[in-house]
Design a protein around this motif. Sequence first.
Motif, PDB file in Angstrom:
ATOM      1  N   SER A 159     -18.076 -17.587   4.960  1.00 50.55           N
ATOM      2  CA  SER A 159     -17.036 -17.316   3.982  1.00 50.55           C
ATOM      3  C   SER A 159     -16.192 -18.574   3.810  1.00 50.55           C
ATOM      4  O   SER A 159     -16.442 -19.598   4.448  1.00 50.55           O
ATOM      5  CB  SER A 159     -16.137 -16.180   4.472  1.00 50.55           C
ATOM      6  N   ILE A 160     -15.185 -18.479   2.978  1.00 54.08           N
ATOM      7  CA  ILE A 160     -14.140 -19.494   2.963  1.00 54.08           C
ATOM      8  C   ILE A 160     -12.973 -18.951   3.776  1.00 54.08           C
ATOM      9  O   ILE A 160     -13.070 -17.878   4.375  1.00 54.08           O
ATOM     10  CB  ILE A 160     -13.723 -19.851   1.521  1.00 54.08           C
ATOM     11  N   SER A 161     -11.876 -19.669   3.822  1.00 61.06           N
ATOM     12  CA  SER A 161     -10.761 -19.299   4.694  1.00 61.06           C
ATOM     13  C   SER A 161     -10.251 -17.893   4.406  1.00 61.06           C
ATOM     14  O   SER A 161     -10.150 -17.469   3.252  1.00 61.06           O
ATOM     15  CB  SER A 161      -9.622 -20.300   4.515  1.00 61.06           C
ATOM     16  N   TYR A 162      -9.940 -17.169   5.478  1.00 59.21           N
ATOM     17  CA  TYR A 162      -9.489 -15.779   5.384  1.00 59.21           C
ATOM     18  C   TYR A 162      -7.963 -15.690   5.387  1.00 59.21           C
ATOM     19  O   TYR A 162      -7.280 -16.389   6.146  1.00 59.21           O
ATOM     20  CB  TYR A 162     -10.031 -14.975   6.565  1.00 59.21           C
ATOM     21  N   GLY A 163      -7.470 -14.777   4.547  1.00 56.77           N
ATOM     22  CA  GLY A 163      -6.050 -14.471   4.518  1.00 56.77           C
ATOM     23  C   GLY A 163      -5.836 -12.972   4.547  1.00 56.77           C
ATOM     24  O   GLY A 163      -6.767 -12.200   4.821  1.00 56.77           O
ATOM     25  N   LEU A 164      -4.635 -12.543   4.245  1.00 55.74           N
ATOM     26  CA  LEU A 164      -4.284 -11.121   4.238  1.00 55.74           C
ATOM     27  C   LEU A 164      -4.255 -10.604   2.802  1.00 55.74           C
ATOM     28  O   LEU A 164      -3.482 -11.083   1.964  1.00 55.74           O
ATOM     29  CB  LEU A 164      -2.908 -10.918   4.874  1.00 55.74           C
ATOM     30  N   LEU A 165      -5.090  -9.621   2.510  1.00 59.35           N
ATOM     31  CA  LEU A 165      -5.083  -8.908   1.234  1.00 59.35           C
ATOM     32  C   LEU A 165      -4.582  -7.503   1.524  1.00 59.35           C
ATOM     33  O   LEU A 165      -5.225  -6.746   2.266  1.00 59.35           O
ATOM     34  CB  LEU A 165      -6.480  -8.867   0.617  1.00 59.35           C
ATOM     35  N   CYS A 166      -3.445  -7.153   0.947  1.00 61.65           N
ATOM     36  CA  CYS A 166      -2.717  -5.966   1.404  1.00 61.65           C
ATOM     37  C   CYS A 166      -2.251  -5.079   0.243  1.00 61.65           C
ATOM     38  O   CYS A 166      -2.342  -5.458  -0.928  1.00 61.65           O
ATOM     39  CB  CYS A 166      -1.488  -6.388   2.208  1.00 61.65           C
ATOM     40  N   THR A 167      -1.713  -3.927   0.620  1.00 62.37           N
ATOM     41  CA  THR A 167      -1.128  -3.000  -0.347  1.00 62.37           C
ATOM     42  C   THR A 167       0.399  -3.013  -0.267  1.00 62.37           C
ATOM     43  O   THR A 167       1.058  -2.153  -0.855  1.00 62.37           O
ATOM     44  CB  THR A 167      -1.659  -1.573  -0.111  1.00 62.37           C
ATOM     45  N   SER A 168       0.951  -3.985   0.444  1.00 64.90           N
ATOM     46  CA  SER A 168       2.398  -4.217   0.495  1.00 64.90           C
ATOM     47  C   SER A 168       2.606  -5.640   1.001  1.00 64.90           C
ATOM     48  O   SER A 168       1.688  -6.239   1.580  1.00 64.90           O
ATOM     49  CB  SER A 168       3.087  -3.207   1.418  1.00 64.90           C
ATOM     50  N   PRO A 169       3.778  -6.229   0.801  1.00 63.98           N
ATOM     51  CA  PRO A 169       3.993  -7.611   1.266  1.00 63.98           C
ATOM     52  C   PRO A 169       3.913  -7.720   2.791  1.00 63.98           C
ATOM     53  O   PRO A 169       4.482  -6.893   3.507  1.00 63.98           O
ATOM     54  CB  PRO A 169       5.411  -7.925   0.779  1.00 63.98           C
ATOM     55  N   VAL A 170       3.194  -8.740   3.263  1.00 64.46           N
ATOM     56  CA  VAL A 170       3.134  -9.031   4.700  1.00 64.46           C
ATOM     57  C   VAL A 170       3.247 -10.548   4.849  1.00 64.46           C
ATOM     58  O   VAL A 170       2.278 -11.284   4.668  1.00 64.46           O
ATOM     59  CB  VAL A 170       1.829  -8.523   5.346  1.00 64.46           C
ATOM     60  N   THR A 171       4.438 -11.004   5.191  1.00 60.40           N
ATOM     61  CA  THR A 171       4.683 -12.447   5.264  1.00 60.40           C
ATOM     62  C   THR A 171       5.306 -12.888   6.584  1.00 60.40           C
ATOM     63  O   THR A 171       5.379 -14.079   6.853  1.00 60.40           O
ATOM     64  CB  THR A 171       5.617 -12.892   4.129  1.00 60.40           C
ATOM     65  N   ASN A 172       5.763 -11.942   7.398  1.00 56.89           N
ATOM     66  CA  ASN A 172       6.438 -12.309   8.645  1.00 56.89           C
ATOM     67  C   ASN A 172       6.065 -11.323   9.748  1.00 56.89           C
ATOM     68  O   ASN A 172       5.365 -10.331   9.501  1.00 56.89           O
ATOM     69  CB  ASN A 172       7.953 -12.355   8.450  1.00 56.89           C
ATOM     70  N   GLU A 173       6.530 -11.600  10.941  1.00 64.40           N
ATOM     71  CA  GLU A 173       6.156 -10.766  12.085  1.00 64.40           C
ATOM     72  C   GLU A 173       6.676  -9.335  11.940  1.00 64.40           C
ATOM     73  O   GLU A 173       5.990  -8.384  12.317  1.00 64.40           O
ATOM     74  CB  GLU A 173       6.694 -11.393  13.382  1.00 64.40           C
ATOM     75  N   LYS A 174       7.854  -9.173  11.378  1.00 65.13           N
ATOM     76  CA  LYS A 174       8.409  -7.832  11.209  1.00 65.13           C
ATOM     77  C   LYS A 174       7.540  -6.992  10.279  1.00 65.13           C
ATOM     78  O   LYS A 174       7.266  -5.813  10.556  1.00 65.13           O
ATOM     79  CB  LYS A 174       9.833  -7.928  10.667  1.00 65.13           C
ATOM     80  N   GLN A 175       7.092  -7.577   9.171  1.00 62.79           N
ATOM     81  CA  GLN A 175       6.252  -6.845   8.215  1.00 62.79           C
ATOM     82  C   GLN A 175       4.851  -6.611   8.764  1.00 62.79           C
ATOM     83  O   GLN A 175       4.193  -5.630   8.414  1.00 62.79           O
ATOM     84  CB  GLN A 175       6.180  -7.601   6.895  1.00 62.79           C
ATOM     85  N   LEU A 176       4.394  -7.509   9.619  1.00 63.88           N
ATOM     86  CA  LEU A 176       3.059  -7.389  10.198  1.00 63.88           C
ATOM     87  C   LEU A 176       2.995  -6.255  11.224  1.00 63.88           C
ATOM     88  O   LEU A 176       1.968  -5.560  11.338  1.00 63.88           O
ATOM     89  CB  LEU A 176       2.684  -8.727  10.854  1.00 63.88           C
ATOM     90  N   LYS A 177       4.086  -6.047  11.918  1.00 66.78           N
ATOM     91  CA  LYS A 177       4.113  -5.045  12.982  1.00 66.78           C
ATOM     92  C   LYS A 177       3.845  -3.651  12.422  1.00 66.78           C
ATOM     93  O   LYS A 177       4.447  -3.214  11.445  1.00 66.78           O
ATOM     94  CB  LYS A 177       5.459  -5.064  13.696  1.00 66.78           C
ATOM     95  N   GLY A 178       2.899  -2.950  13.049  1.00 63.61           N
ATOM     96  CA  GLY A 178       2.575  -1.587  12.664  1.00 63.61           C
ATOM     97  C   GLY A 178       1.541  -1.458  11.559  1.00 63.61           C
ATOM     98  O   GLY A 178       1.067  -0.345  11.279  1.00 63.61           O
ATOM     99  N   LYS A 179       1.159  -2.553  10.936  1.00 65.51           N
ATOM    100  CA  LYS A 179       0.173  -2.490   9.860  1.00 65.51           C
ATOM    101  C   LYS A 179      -1.217  -2.220  10.435  1.00 65.51           C
ATOM    102  O   LYS A 179      -1.572  -2.689  11.528  1.00 65.51           O
ATOM    103  CB  LYS A 179       0.152  -3.802   9.076  1.00 65.51           C
ATOM    104  N   ARG A 180      -2.003  -1.462   9.688  1.00 64.18           N
ATOM    105  CA  ARG A 180      -3.406  -1.208  10.042  1.00 64.18           C
ATOM    106  C   ARG A 180      -4.258  -2.199   9.247  1.00 64.18           C
ATOM    107  O   ARG A 180      -4.277  -2.165   8.013  1.00 64.18           O
ATOM    108  CB  ARG A 180      -3.790   0.222   9.702  1.00 64.18           C
ATOM    109  N   ILE A 181      -4.975  -3.054   9.971  1.00 63.17           N
ATOM    110  CA  ILE A 181      -5.635  -4.190   9.330  1.00 63.17           C
ATOM    111  C   ILE A 181      -7.128  -4.184   9.613  1.00 63.17           C
ATOM    112  O   ILE A 181      -7.553  -4.132  10.778  1.00 63.17           O
ATOM    113  CB  ILE A 181      -5.014  -5.523   9.816  1.00 63.17           C
ATOM    114  N   ARG A 182      -7.911  -4.251   8.550  1.00 67.42           N
ATOM    115  CA  ARG A 182      -9.365  -4.364   8.709  1.00 67.42           C
ATOM    116  C   ARG A 182      -9.693  -5.785   9.150  1.00 67.42           C
ATOM    117  O   ARG A 182      -9.267  -6.756   8.531  1.00 67.42           O
ATOM    118  CB  ARG A 182     -10.072  -4.034   7.381  1.00 67.42           C
ATOM    119  N   VAL A 183     -10.434  -5.901  10.257  1.00 65.78           N
ATOM    120  CA  VAL A 183     -10.785  -7.197  10.821  1.00 65.78           C
ATOM    121  C   VAL A 183     -12.303  -7.358  10.844  1.00 65.78           C
ATOM    122  O   VAL A 183     -13.047  -6.381  10.867  1.00 65.78           O
ATOM    123  CB  VAL A 183     -10.216  -7.381  12.246  1.00 65.78           C
ATOM    124  N   ALA A 184     -12.731  -8.607  10.842  1.00 65.21           N
ATOM    125  CA  ALA A 184     -14.167  -8.907  10.855  1.00 65.21           C
ATOM    126  C   ALA A 184     -14.546  -9.716  12.084  1.00 65.21           C
ATOM    127  O   ALA A 184     -15.460 -10.531  12.049  1.00 65.21           O
ATOM    128  CB  ALA A 184     -14.555  -9.662   9.586  1.00 65.21           C
TER     129      ALA A 184
END
Length: 386
Positions: A159-184
């Motif tokens: 692939s090329i570089s991976y980032g976060l594709l989300c259904t709400s903004p996720v830009t910092n540690e507070k927003q990241l906490k508790g999110k359910r994230i599909r990983v590869a």
Amino acid sequence: MAITKSVTRAFLLAMLLIGFGQASASETLRLALGYPPGSKADEVMQKYAETVKQYTDGSLSVKVYPMSLLSAAEISDGVRDGIADIGVMYTVYFPAMYPHTNLLNESAMQLLLLDPEKLKGKAAMAFEGAMSEFTLFHCPECLEEYEKQNQVYTANATSISYGLLCTSPVTNEKQLKGKRIRVAGSHWSRWAKHFGATPTSLTINETLEGLSQGVIDCSITSPVELINLGLAEVVTDMTLAIPGGLYAGASAAGFNKNVWQGLTESQRHAILRAGASTTALSPWSSLEQVPQALELAEKEGIKQHDPDPALVKATREFVEQDMNTIVNYYAKNHGVKRGKEMLDSFHDVLVRWVDLVQDVDSPEELEKLYWDEIFSKVDVATYGMK
């Protein structure tokens, strides 16, 4: 999933009874792909089929089955058992079968620690070259993993570089906490856990549904999947600079070993030439698709965010620590004995490839580089013939 496995077993039994699983060199070879028709991956593998025909002077042909003959999760077993002659196979779905390959793949986040100026637009090409070379010439355990599954490795995909594709903004540690994230991959799983998120394993075929139904909040993937997997229908926010890394644990044209051994030496040589072409086209086609994906994102109103600098710094610190974690994880969970030696050696190969790709400006140049430096050096008289 039980129904799928049942159907697969019934189909395999029927095929074995009529000898379908023993394709000869004169037959059209069946290639299984887990991406849908019309996706960039499909285009790349259709080009692979054309290249095989060209390089074998028409003595071999390939028919691509995008998301029809086998699902992404079935391709390893399907190629092993002869349901498909060739498969685009993602080793992350089979951690116990391909631990050495996955160990190398999971080191991809180390790209965040290399010279960013050299890596601009070149990271995927460099990692692809390093992964291919290391697999073929420096990782006998990797080749043994394929052999145990009745497969022969002939090309790689990244692939090329991976980032976060989300259904709400996720830009910092507070927003990241508790999110359910599909990983590869386990490295992204560890990254998610490190910042208080919950990693979830879904195949590429399940990502769109997972986001649309709220099973997951984000997918760690590349922006081109807005097009290829239709994620633009559900993604609302993207933060592409984190977590970084890419996915390169893909055997782009894994051959059923019986089929491979039924080919002539000249045909095997040609297959490796086609493999060099596909290995080059894999990252190049995705890089070319990025502007289209970003244009679609703008059209659909998908917001693009820069991550909080504190999260970027914390991610780099995580990556530095995770190189040791990878070694320990694969030693403990999968019995990989020389993980540190492999990663140290792979790092040196990767740094060399960062330099090698600096002057590459076309897919033809990249194919020639991969052919000259890697695939042309494989001894087709002995490779995959045990």
